[in-house]
Design an enzyme around this catalytic site. Sequence first.
Site, PDB file in Angstrom:
ATOM      1  N   TYR A 165       0.679  -1.184  -0.117  1.00  0.00           N
ATOM      2  CA  TYR A 165      -0.074   0.264   0.071  1.00  0.00           C
ATOM      3  C   TYR A 165       0.780   1.099   0.264  1.00  0.00           C
ATOM      4  CZ  TYR A 165      -4.658   2.687   0.491  1.00  0.00           C
ATOM      5  OH  TYR A 165      -5.258   3.009   0.764  1.00  0.00           O
ATOM      6  N   LYS A 172      -3.026   8.928   3.105  1.00  0.00           N
ATOM      7  CA  LYS A 172      -4.364   8.704   3.515  1.00  0.00           C
ATOM      8  C   LYS A 172      -4.649   8.811   5.193  1.00  0.00           C
ATOM      9  CE  LYS A 172      -7.159   6.340   0.814  1.00  0.00           C
ATOM     10  NZ  LYS A 172      -7.804   7.351   0.052  1.00  0.00           N
TER      11      LYS A 172
END
Length: 273
Positions: A165, A172
Amino acid sequence: MTDEPALPKGELLKGRRGLIMGVANKNSIAWAIAQQLSAQGAELAFTFVNEAMERRVRPLAESLGAKIIVECDVLKDDSMDRAFAAVAKAWPSLDFLVHAIAFTDRTALEGSFVENTTRQNFKDTMDVSAFSFVDAAKRASKMMPKGGSMVTLTYLGAERTIPNYNVMGVAKAALEASMRYIARDLGPAGIRVNAISAGPIKTLAAAGISSGRHMFSFNRLASPLRDDTDVKGVAGAALYLLSDLGASCTGEVLHVDAGFHIVGMPDEAAFKE
Ligand code: NAD
């Protein structure tokens, strides 16, 4: 053409107007949210990123009766100017905003974070995936004289490391921190600002992550509910946060992930079933 609107139906958002940013196709989380909000009586406007996406987004948006369907590339100020001007021209005010936008170079979504993160892609990923919410919230808030509600979409990779990720997790984290600062600034104007941290859902964006299949099966096996994340649960959470059901809730990251985020170590038995 479209799936049945997500239930439950009702009038929680009757007379409310909202802007949905981030529908790419019928698998998009923003589309599930839009269907649920529409089923509760909301009038919706949609943005699409470019002409290629317009072909998919316009028929979906029209199926919910949308009249404002406008191009908006969040990386371009003039595109944001035009999109928000189109909404302001058609509507005297806005009640809610859904921000479901993220992007990074596919090559950054595999292997080593420290080796594969370039300066340029770090900046670009932050720009599309975190700053765009700050920018959209600023613009939307100007159209919320009587208060309102905003929701963005995040993922557990902001709080913990998730294989592959990488830079998106860092973006994020910035998005979640931005959400809290926006909530603090806009709270006095009666505007609530929250994030939904969704578990893995099969969308265009999720397809870019290496080892996605492992991610889905591990989440299913390790989560307390032993299940995938149901996008209808994400849409229901958005309905809660964007309607008066969510009164007094602001600055929150609401996890909708079959409970995966609470697990420190999965049960041994879950992997033997
Ligand atoms: P999606 O691909 O359907 O949606 C991503 C959207 O971002 C698309 O509509 C795309 O057009 C838009 N976008 C990308 N660059 C843009 C730009 N420059 N300007 C304007 N729009 C742009 O995938 P999704 O999974 O529905 O993603 C929606 C949000 O949910 C994202 O923020 C994503 O990170 C988040 N999320 C997804 C999952 C998942 O497993 N799918 C889990 C948690 C959070």
